[in-house]
Design a protein around this motif. Sequence first.
Motif, PDB file in Angstrom:
ATOM      1  N   ALA A  67       0.841  -1.211   0.000  1.00 36.03           N
ATOM      2  CA  ALA A  67       0.000   0.000   0.000  1.00 36.03           C
ATOM      3  C   ALA A  67       0.874   1.258   0.000  1.00 36.03           C
ATOM      4  O   ALA A  67       0.615   2.200  -0.756  1.00 36.03           O
ATOM      5  CB  ALA A  67      -0.929  -0.009   1.212  1.00 36.03           C
ATOM      6  N   TRP A  68       1.905   1.291   0.830  1.00 40.28           N
ATOM      7  CA  TRP A  68       2.816   2.436   0.846  1.00 40.28           C
ATOM      8  C   TRP A  68       3.477   2.593  -0.523  1.00 40.28           C
ATOM      9  O   TRP A  68       3.583   3.692  -1.054  1.00 40.28           O
ATOM     10  CB  TRP A  68       3.892   2.259   1.913  1.00 40.28           C
ATOM     11  N   GLY A  69       3.931   1.461  -1.089  1.00 41.79           N
ATOM     12  CA  GLY A  69       4.553   1.498  -2.403  1.00 41.79           C
ATOM     13  C   GLY A  69       3.598   1.961  -3.485  1.00 41.79           C
ATOM     14  O   GLY A  69       3.987   2.689  -4.406  1.00 41.79           O
ATOM     15  N   ALA A  70       2.332   1.556  -3.382  1.00 39.91           N
ATOM     16  CA  ALA A  70       1.335   1.990  -4.357  1.00 39.91           C
ATOM     17  C   ALA A  70       1.166   3.506  -4.308  1.00 39.91           C
ATOM     18  O   ALA A  70       1.064   4.164  -5.351  1.00 39.91           O
ATOM     19  CB  ALA A  70       0.003   1.281  -4.108  1.00 39.91           C
ATOM     20  N   PHE A  71       1.166   4.077  -3.101  1.00 37.06           N
ATOM     21  CA  PHE A  71       1.049   5.532  -2.987  1.00 37.06           C
ATOM     22  C   PHE A  71       2.274   6.214  -3.595  1.00 37.06           C
ATOM     23  O   PHE A  71       2.143   7.177  -4.361  1.00 37.06           O
ATOM     24  CB  PHE A  71       0.873   5.954  -1.522  1.00 37.06           C
ATOM     25  N   LEU A  72       3.459   5.713  -3.284  1.00 38.59           N
ATOM     26  CA  LEU A  72       4.684   6.271  -3.858  1.00 38.59           C
ATOM     27  C   LEU A  72       4.652   6.173  -5.382  1.00 38.59           C
ATOM     28  O   LEU A  72       4.905   7.153  -6.093  1.00 38.59           O
ATOM     29  CB  LEU A  72       5.916   5.547  -3.299  1.00 38.59           C
ATOM     30  N   GLY A  73       4.324   5.006  -5.897  1.00 31.42           N
ATOM     31  CA  GLY A  73       4.283   4.807  -7.344  1.00 31.42           C
ATOM     32  C   GLY A  73       3.247   5.672  -8.024  1.00 31.42           C
ATOM     33  O   GLY A  73       3.497   6.247  -9.088  1.00 31.42           O
ATOM     34  N   GLU A  74       2.093   5.774  -7.421  1.00 33.42           N
ATOM     35  CA  GLU A  74       1.023   6.588  -8.002  1.00 33.42           C
ATOM     36  C   GLU A  74       1.421   8.061  -8.027  1.00 33.42           C
ATOM     37  O   GLU A  74       1.068   8.788  -8.960  1.00 33.42           O
ATOM     38  CB  GLU A  74      -0.275   6.371  -7.227  1.00 33.42           C
ATOM     39  N   THR A  75       2.179   8.490  -7.042  1.00 39.51           N
ATOM     40  CA  THR A  75       2.666   9.877  -7.023  1.00 39.51           C
ATOM     41  C   THR A  75       3.585  10.115  -8.222  1.00 39.51           C
ATOM     42  O   THR A  75       3.443  11.121  -8.921  1.00 39.51           O
ATOM     43  CB  THR A  75       3.382  10.180  -5.698  1.00 39.51           C
ATOM     44  N   PHE A  76       4.486   9.189  -8.479  1.00 40.48           N
ATOM     45  CA  PHE A  76       5.355   9.299  -9.656  1.00 40.48           C
ATOM     46  C   PHE A  76       4.542   9.233 -10.944  1.00 40.48           C
ATOM     47  O   PHE A  76       4.753  10.020 -11.867  1.00 40.48           O
ATOM     48  CB  PHE A  76       6.402   8.176  -9.670  1.00 40.48           C
ATOM     49  N   ARG A  77       3.636   8.277 -11.007  1.00 40.69           N
ATOM     50  CA  ARG A  77       2.861   8.072 -12.235  1.00 40.69           C
ATOM     51  C   ARG A  77       2.083   9.326 -12.614  1.00 40.69           C
ATOM     52  O   ARG A  77       2.101   9.758 -13.764  1.00 40.69           O
ATOM     53  CB  ARG A  77       1.902   6.886 -12.063  1.00 40.69           C
ATOM     54  N   ARG A  78       1.423   9.901 -11.641  1.00 43.22           N
ATOM     55  CA  ARG A  78       0.609  11.091 -11.918  1.00 43.22           C
ATOM     56  C   ARG A  78       1.464  12.301 -12.279  1.00 43.22           C
ATOM     57  O   ARG A  78       1.093  13.084 -13.134  1.00 43.22           O
ATOM     58  CB  ARG A  78      -0.275  11.409 -10.719  1.00 43.22           C
ATOM     59  N   ILE A  98       7.395   2.958 -15.132  1.00 42.67           N
ATOM     60  CA  ILE A  98       8.154   3.215 -16.353  1.00 42.67           C
ATOM     61  C   ILE A  98       7.739   4.607 -16.805  1.00 42.67           C
ATOM     62  O   ILE A  98       6.593   4.827 -17.185  1.00 42.67           O
ATOM     63  CB  ILE A  98       7.863   2.167 -17.437  1.00 42.67           C
ATOM     64  N   ALA A  99       8.671   5.543 -16.709  1.00 38.85           N
ATOM     65  CA  ALA A  99       8.349   6.951 -16.984  1.00 38.85           C
ATOM     66  C   ALA A  99       9.152   7.446 -18.178  1.00 38.85           C
ATOM     67  O   ALA A  99      10.298   7.033 -18.374  1.00 38.85           O
ATOM     68  CB  ALA A  99       8.651   7.807 -15.758  1.00 38.85           C
ATOM     69  N   PRO A 100       8.550   8.347 -18.954  1.00 36.72           N
ATOM     70  CA  PRO A 100       9.310   8.936 -20.062  1.00 36.72           C
ATOM     71  C   PRO A 100      10.441   9.806 -19.533  1.00 36.72           C
ATOM     72  O   PRO A 100      10.288  10.496 -18.523  1.00 36.72           O
ATOM     73  CB  PRO A 100       8.267   9.774 -20.807  1.00 36.72           C
ATOM     74  N   VAL A 109      11.560   3.606 -12.444  1.00 37.32           N
ATOM     75  CA  VAL A 109      11.610   4.055 -11.052  1.00 37.32           C
ATOM     76  C   VAL A 109      11.248   2.841 -10.198  1.00 37.32           C
ATOM     77  O   VAL A 109      10.099   2.388 -10.200  1.00 37.32           O
ATOM     78  CB  VAL A 109      10.638   5.236 -10.799  1.00 37.32           C
ATOM     79  N   ASP A 110      12.220   2.311  -9.494  1.00 35.68           N
ATOM     80  CA  ASP A 110      12.078   1.056  -8.759  1.00 35.68           C
ATOM     81  C   ASP A 110      11.366   1.305  -7.425  1.00 35.68           C
ATOM     82  O   ASP A 110      11.997   1.462  -6.376  1.00 35.68           O
ATOM     83  CB  ASP A 110      13.456   0.432  -8.550  1.00 35.68           C
ATOM     84  N   ILE A 111      10.073   1.330  -7.486  1.00 35.98           N
ATOM     85  CA  ILE A 111       9.229   1.711  -6.350  1.00 35.98           C
ATOM     86  C   ILE A 111       9.391   0.754  -5.170  1.00 35.98           C
ATOM     87  O   ILE A 111       9.640   1.174  -4.039  1.00 35.98           O
ATOM     88  CB  ILE A 111       7.746   1.793  -6.780  1.00 35.98           C
TER      89      ILE A 111
END
Length: 140
Positions: A67-78, A98-100, A109-111
């Motif tokens: 769950a913590w990782g999902a929040f971190l990843g979603e922050t990057f994704r958005r 995977i970010a441009p 970005v290794d979440i």
Amino acid sequence: MTQGPLQFISPQQSRQLTELAERARLGLSRFADTTVEYNAIGLQLLDEWIDRHLRQFPRPSQEIIIAWGAFLGETFRRRFGGEWGLNNAGNRPRLGIIAPQGETGQLFVDIMDQMQRRIRDGMNESLAFYYALKGIELRE
């Protein structure tokens, strides 16, 4: 589709991670007693939440780590327009974004690896600081 060891996860898996991130954001909002957004401030609050949780439970459950990782990843994704994906290089797949990068590149970005380092090494591996550093790298 990406080339090499990077691959996007299925839309259903991505949706599940986004939903999990939203549940984490709502829990973090309750913890902080304010509305938390997917941004650097949200990650600072997540750092605080993790520290408090680890004082009580030094070995967090896999569910809370994800769950913590999902929040971190979603922050990057958005923020950076990436997508959830896997890096299959090495001996096990790693979940991240995977970010441009630049005009034609991509950066993984290794979440979940960062989340494990954050839990193991404390604030020396601050998520807010990681977000700032990776943000600079993504804009190069």
